[in-house]
Design a protein around this motif. Structure first.
Motif, PDB file in Angstrom:
ATOM      1  N   MET A   1       0.811  -1.208   0.000  1.00  0.00           N
ATOM      2  CA  MET A   1       0.000   0.000   0.000  1.00  0.00           C
ATOM      3  C   MET A   1       0.849   1.266   0.000  1.00  0.00           C
ATOM      4  SD  MET A   1      -3.274  -0.800  -0.021  1.00  0.00           S
ATOM      5  CE  MET A   1      -2.723  -1.706  -1.434  1.00  0.00           C
ATOM      6  N   ALA A   2       2.175   1.125   0.158  1.00  0.00           N
ATOM      7  CA  ALA A   2       3.079   2.279   0.188  1.00  0.00           C
ATOM      8  C   ALA A   2       4.455   1.827  -0.272  1.00  0.00           C
ATOM      9  CB  ALA A   2       3.159   2.859   1.600  1.00  0.00           C
ATOM     10  N   THR A   3       5.300   2.783  -0.614  1.00  0.00           N
ATOM     11  CA  THR A   3       6.684   2.505  -0.972  1.00  0.00           C
ATOM     12  C   THR A   3       7.505   2.466   0.305  1.00  0.00           C
ATOM     13  OG1 THR A   3       6.406   3.541  -3.125  1.00  0.00           O
ATOM     14  CG2 THR A   3       8.660   3.376  -2.280  1.00  0.00           C
ATOM     15  N   ALA A   4       8.362   1.442   0.439  1.00  0.00           N
ATOM     16  CA  ALA A   4       9.124   1.288   1.671  1.00  0.00           C
ATOM     17  C   ALA A   4      10.480   0.641   1.402  1.00  0.00           C
ATOM     18  CB  ALA A   4       8.335   0.447   2.664  1.00  0.00           C
ATOM     19  N   THR A   5      11.416   0.905   2.294  1.00  0.00           N
ATOM     20  CA  THR A   5      12.764   0.325   2.217  1.00  0.00           C
ATOM     21  C   THR A   5      12.965  -0.664   3.364  1.00  0.00           C
ATOM     22  OG1 THR A   5      13.639   2.170   3.492  1.00  0.00           O
ATOM     23  CG2 THR A   5      13.735   2.367   1.084  1.00  0.00           C
ATOM     24  N   ALA A   6      14.130  -1.290   3.405  1.00  0.00           N
ATOM     25  CA  ALA A   6      14.446  -2.312   4.402  1.00  0.00           C
ATOM     26  C   ALA A   6      14.174  -1.827   5.822  1.00  0.00           C
ATOM     27  CB  ALA A   6      15.902  -2.726   4.268  1.00  0.00           C
TER      28      ALA A   6
END
Length: 172
Positions: free
Chosen positions: A92-97
């Motif tokens: 639902m969203a852009t995310a990193t580690a």
């Protein structure tokens, strides 16, 4: 966009949560990993964490790589093949580690990462492209994705889908 219907406060399905080790504002995840949330439109979401050295983009198909730690990775032929039964959802969203977010596992999703020209209402499969599914099997290199129904032929790598407790299916 649906909103959650349980008595939990502060749920925003399109927000990511980064834990701070130096400030008290967000010392830990605001929700329990693996927590389910139900929307007004009948959708269902899971609260998960992006695995170490991984990323995801909003609309990408992701796979739960650890059902005890609730970590995810972008779905590809590599992460899907051999992972029969692993939960699949749409970020639902852009995310990193190390970042926490909600993934949708059931209900209507308007913009999912589906290969351009992939057809509606057919079996879908993992691809070599991160986060994307297609209607073409990779002949020994991909896996089916069970519980996803693409509602129209994809254009510009985007299509509306119905998700129904998606999981990695059998290897192609």
């Amino acid at each position: 966009m649906a909103f959650q219907t349980l008595s939990n406060e502060g749920i925003n399905l399109t927000t990511t949560y980064t834990i701070s080790t130096s400030s008290p504002e967000l010392p830990g995840p605001p929700f329990k990993l693996g927590m389910r949330c139900f929307g007004t439109d009948g959708g269902e979401w899971l609260f998960v964490k992006v695995a170490t050295s991984k990323t995801c983009v909003a609309g990408d198909f992701v796979v739960v790589t650890s059902h005890s730690a609730w970590t995810i990775d972008q779905l590809t032929s590599t992460t899907g093949k051999g992972a029969l039964g692993s939960r699949v959802g749409v970020a639902m969203a852009t995310a990193t580690a190390g970042v926490y977010l909600w993934i949708q596992v059931s209900g209507y999703v308007a913009t999912a990462n589906c290969a351009t020209s992939s057809l509606a209402f057919v079996a879908l499969h993992t691809t070599a492209t991160v986060g994307r599914i297609d209607d073409t099997a990779g002949g020994g290199t991909s896996a089916t994705v069970a519980g996803v129904v693409q509602l129209a032929t994809s254009a510009a790598n985007v299509a509306a889908c119905i998700l129904n407790n998606c999981a990695v299916g059998v290897d192609d």
